[in-house]
Design a protein around this motif. Structure first.
Motif, PDB file in Angstrom:
ATOM      1  N   GLU A  65       0.827  -1.206   0.000  1.00 60.62           N
ATOM      2  CA  GLU A  65       0.000   0.000   0.000  1.00 60.62           C
ATOM      3  C   GLU A  65       0.861   1.256   0.000  1.00 60.62           C
ATOM      4  OE1 GLU A  65      -2.539  -0.490   3.384  1.00 60.62           O
ATOM      5  OE2 GLU A  65      -3.805  -1.954   2.359  1.00 60.62           O
ATOM      6  N   ALA A  68       2.272   1.728  -3.456  1.00 58.09           N
ATOM      7  CA  ALA A  68       1.232   2.204  -4.370  1.00 58.09           C
ATOM      8  C   ALA A  68       0.965   3.689  -4.151  1.00 58.09           C
ATOM      9  CB  ALA A  68      -0.049   1.398  -4.174  1.00 58.09           C
ATOM     10  N   MET A  69       0.965   4.126  -2.902  1.00 57.50           N
ATOM     11  CA  MET A  69       0.750   5.547  -2.619  1.00 57.50           C
ATOM     12  C   MET A  69       1.893   6.379  -3.179  1.00 57.50           C
ATOM     13  SD  MET A  69      -1.124   5.903   1.121  1.00 57.50           S
ATOM     14  CE  MET A  69       0.409   5.858   1.973  1.00 57.50           C
ATOM     15  N   ASP A  71       3.829   5.585  -5.673  1.00 55.55           N
ATOM     16  CA  ASP A  71       3.753   5.553  -7.136  1.00 55.55           C
ATOM     17  C   ASP A  71       2.680   6.503  -7.652  1.00 55.55           C
ATOM     18  OD1 ASP A  71       5.785   3.722  -7.193  1.00 55.55           O
ATOM     19  OD2 ASP A  71       4.489   1.990  -7.561  1.00 55.55           O
ATOM     20  N   SER A  72       1.584   6.621  -6.900  1.00 54.50           N
ATOM     21  CA  SER A  72       0.504   7.501  -7.354  1.00 54.50           C
ATOM     22  C   SER A  72       0.889   8.971  -7.234  1.00 54.50           C
ATOM     23  CB  SER A  72      -0.780   7.228  -6.574  1.00 54.50           C
ATOM     24  OG  SER A  72      -0.655   7.669  -5.242  1.00 54.50           O
ATOM     25  N   GLY A  74       3.871  10.010  -7.858  1.00 56.05           N
ATOM     26  CA  GLY A  74       4.707  10.195  -9.044  1.00 56.05           C
ATOM     27  C   GLY A  74       6.037  10.839  -8.709  1.00 56.05           C
TER      28      GLY A  74
END
Length: 84
Positions: A65, A68-69, A71-72, A74
């Motif tokens: 998680e 993913a955070m 990566d989001s 950026g």
């Protein structure tokens, strides 16, 4: 002002709680035998083994998680070169 930590966890850990929940489910299962019920040490070791696996999986999920955070969000924008 005190140098004491604001929160001190004493007593049951999350792993203990997981083991207790797993053990309760096992004891309530209709196919648990009398022999299994009479070997408390073996049941406890099994319950803590399952709890340990649950804790490891919990850490893996949290790490996924977090990745993913990140990566989001950026990568930061690339800096352009100054014009000449």
């Amino acid at each position: 002002m005190s140098n004491q930590p604001m929160f001190i966890a004493e007593g049951m850990t999350l792993r203990d709680w997981f083991a207790g929940q797993v053990l309760a489910a096992r004891l309530a299962h209709p196919y648990t035998t009398q022999a299994e019920l009479q070997n408390g040490a073996k049941l406890a070791a099994w319950a803590y083994g399952v709890a340990k696996a649950m804790m490891a999986e919990r850490e893996n999920l949290y790490a996924e998680e977090e990745r993913a955070m990140m990566d989001s969000v950026g990568a930061p924008p690339a800096q352009s070169e100054p014009e000449r």
